[in-house]
Design a protein around this motif. Sequence first.
Motif, PDB file in Angstrom:
ATOM      1  N   GLY A   1      62.589  67.738  16.636  1.00 35.96           N
ATOM      2  CA  GLY A   1      61.841  66.518  16.932  1.00 35.96           C
ATOM      3  C   GLY A   1      61.800  65.156  16.056  1.00 35.96           C
ATOM      4  N   HIS A   2      61.526  65.682  14.679  1.00 31.68           N
ATOM      5  CA  HIS A   2      61.955  63.971  14.007  1.00 31.68           C
ATOM      6  C   HIS A   2      63.319  63.874  13.748  1.00 31.68           C
ATOM      7  CE1 HIS A   2      57.917  64.010  12.638  1.00 31.68           C
ATOM      8  NE2 HIS A   2      57.629  65.080  12.224  1.00 31.68           N
ATOM      9  N   ALA A   3      63.927  64.727  14.074  1.00 33.49           N
ATOM     10  CA  ALA A   3      65.176  64.452  13.469  1.00 33.49           C
ATOM     11  C   ALA A   3      66.153  63.345  14.362  1.00 33.49           C
ATOM     12  CB  ALA A   3      66.348  65.649  12.984  1.00 33.49           C
ATOM     13  N   ASP A   4      65.604  63.705  15.843  1.00 36.29           N
ATOM     14  CA  ASP A   4      66.047  63.750  16.809  1.00 36.29           C
ATOM     15  C   ASP A   4      65.991  62.227  16.870  1.00 36.29           C
ATOM     16  OD1 ASP A   4      67.643  65.950  17.107  1.00 36.29           O
ATOM     17  OD2 ASP A   4      65.903  66.568  19.078  1.00 36.29           O
ATOM     18  N   ALA A   5      64.618  62.192  16.370  1.00 37.77           N
ATOM     19  CA  ALA A   5      63.707  60.535  17.459  1.00 37.77           C
ATOM     20  C   ALA A   5      64.495  59.440  15.678  1.00 37.77           C
ATOM     21  CB  ALA A   5      62.057  60.441  16.365  1.00 37.77           C
ATOM     22  N   VAL A   6      65.086  60.258  14.980  1.00 33.94           N
ATOM     23  CA  VAL A   6      65.248  59.046  14.027  1.00 33.94           C
ATOM     24  C   VAL A   6      67.162  58.759  14.694  1.00 33.94           C
ATOM     25  CG1 VAL A   6      66.874  59.601  11.659  1.00 33.94           C
ATOM     26  CG2 VAL A   6      64.411  59.991  11.855  1.00 33.94           C
ATOM     27  N   ALA A   7      67.690  60.012  15.596  1.00 36.42           N
ATOM     28  CA  ALA A   7      68.788  59.447  15.736  1.00 36.42           C
ATOM     29  C   ALA A   7      68.162  58.805  17.302  1.00 36.42           C
ATOM     30  CB  ALA A   7      69.565  61.228  16.623  1.00 36.42           C
ATOM     31  N   ALA A   8      67.660  58.586  17.817  1.00 35.81           N
ATOM     32  CA  ALA A   8      67.371  57.730  18.475  1.00 35.81           C
ATOM     33  C   ALA A   8      67.496  56.221  18.337  1.00 35.81           C
ATOM     34  CB  ALA A   8      66.297  58.372  19.703  1.00 35.81           C
ATOM     35  N   GLY A   9      66.609  56.359  16.977  1.00 35.03           N
ATOM     36  CA  GLY A   9      66.723  55.196  16.543  1.00 35.03           C
ATOM     37  C   GLY A   9      67.127  53.945  16.002  1.00 35.03           C
ATOM     38  N   GLU A  10      68.203  54.754  15.416  1.00 36.31           N
ATOM     39  CA  GLU A  10      69.487  54.659  15.047  1.00 36.31           C
ATOM     40  C   GLU A  10      70.549  54.232  15.925  1.00 36.31           C
ATOM     41  OE1 GLU A  10      70.796  57.907  12.720  1.00 36.31           O
ATOM     42  OE2 GLU A  10      69.805  57.848  10.569  1.00 36.31           O
ATOM     43  N   TRP A  11      70.041  55.053  16.918  1.00 35.24           N
ATOM     44  CA  TRP A  11      71.588  54.902  17.901  1.00 35.24           C
ATOM     45  C   TRP A  11      70.904  53.540  18.922  1.00 35.24           C
ATOM     46  CZ3 TRP A  11      70.156  53.690  23.561  1.00 35.24           C
ATOM     47  CH2 TRP A  11      71.269  54.052  24.104  1.00 35.24           C
ATOM     48  N   LEU A  12      69.100  53.080  18.973  1.00 39.35           N
ATOM     49  CA  LEU A  12      68.978  51.443  19.266  1.00 39.35           C
ATOM     50  C   LEU A  12      69.562  50.600  18.739  1.00 39.35           C
ATOM     51  CD1 LEU A  12      65.546  52.874  20.477  1.00 39.35           C
ATOM     52  CD2 LEU A  12      67.060  51.391  22.156  1.00 39.35           C
ATOM     53  N   ALA A  13      69.644  50.663  17.210  1.00 41.40           N
ATOM     54  CA  ALA A  13      69.503  49.817  15.914  1.00 41.40           C
ATOM     55  C   ALA A  13      71.529  49.269  16.574  1.00 41.40           C
ATOM     56  CB  ALA A  13      69.529  49.496  14.465  1.00 41.40           C
ATOM     57  N   GLU A  14      72.329  50.543  16.426  1.00 42.65           N
ATOM     58  CA  GLU A  14      73.410  50.467  16.755  1.00 42.65           C
ATOM     59  C   GLU A  14      73.359  49.407  18.548  1.00 42.65           C
ATOM     60  OE1 GLU A  14      75.649  53.904  17.167  1.00 42.65           O
ATOM     61  OE2 GLU A  14      74.831  54.655  15.036  1.00 42.65           O
ATOM     62  N   GLN A  15      72.160  49.247  19.094  1.00 35.48           N
ATOM     63  CA  GLN A  15      72.912  48.789  20.788  1.00 35.48           C
ATOM     64  C   GLN A  15      72.461  47.690  20.188  1.00 35.48           C
ATOM     65  OE1 GLN A  15      74.241  49.833  23.198  1.00 35.48           O
ATOM     66  NE2 GLN A  15      74.117  52.004  21.213  1.00 35.48           N
ATOM     67  N   GLY A  16      71.904  47.076  18.706  1.00 37.16           N
ATOM     68  CA  GLY A  16      71.415  45.846  19.127  1.00 37.16           C
ATOM     69  C   GLY A  16      69.832  45.719  19.734  1.00 37.16           C
TER      70      GLY A  16
END
Length: 168
Positions: free
Chosen positions: A28-43
């Motif tokens: 869960g922690h790793a997936d949340a980090v992945a989601a945050g990275e994706w959102l940052a990539e989306q601007g």
Amino acid sequence: MRTLVIMRHAKAEASAPTDYERQLTERGHADAVAAGEWLAEQGVVPDYVLVSAADRTTQTWEDVAVAASWDLTLAEYDQGLYAAGPATALDLVRGIDDGHSTVVVIGHNPTMFSLVQLLDDGEGDDEAGNELALGFPTAAVAVLSYDGDWSELDEAEASVTAFHVGRA
């Protein structure tokens, strides 16, 4: 144009002393980090964040925010969002100050998925809509665009522009 990001918390442990106290798993922690990275990539850069006060949602927010380099103090923790149905969750979004243009909401299913479905006008990104139709698993993130005041947001008035499931 406003941006509304609706997210389901990441993978949590199956049990705890109370449901409210369930913690994120390592995945869960790793997936949340992945989601945050994706959102940052989306601007995506929020200026307001509404988070259920349950442990797993607050942990999801913290992991997403750190991964996206967002200000952790943007979050308002709401105990009502924990048990809210879609109508109540929509009312909480309607109560957001119109000075905010990019809002993130992190909560629980089935409410988060139902809220996205309620707001979706079907005119957004086809690929995102097709992926969303398959469900809203843990760490799912829907990005919607909306043109109007938060207080006026209603059914079928926002477009799903992106959808992603955070997976490490």
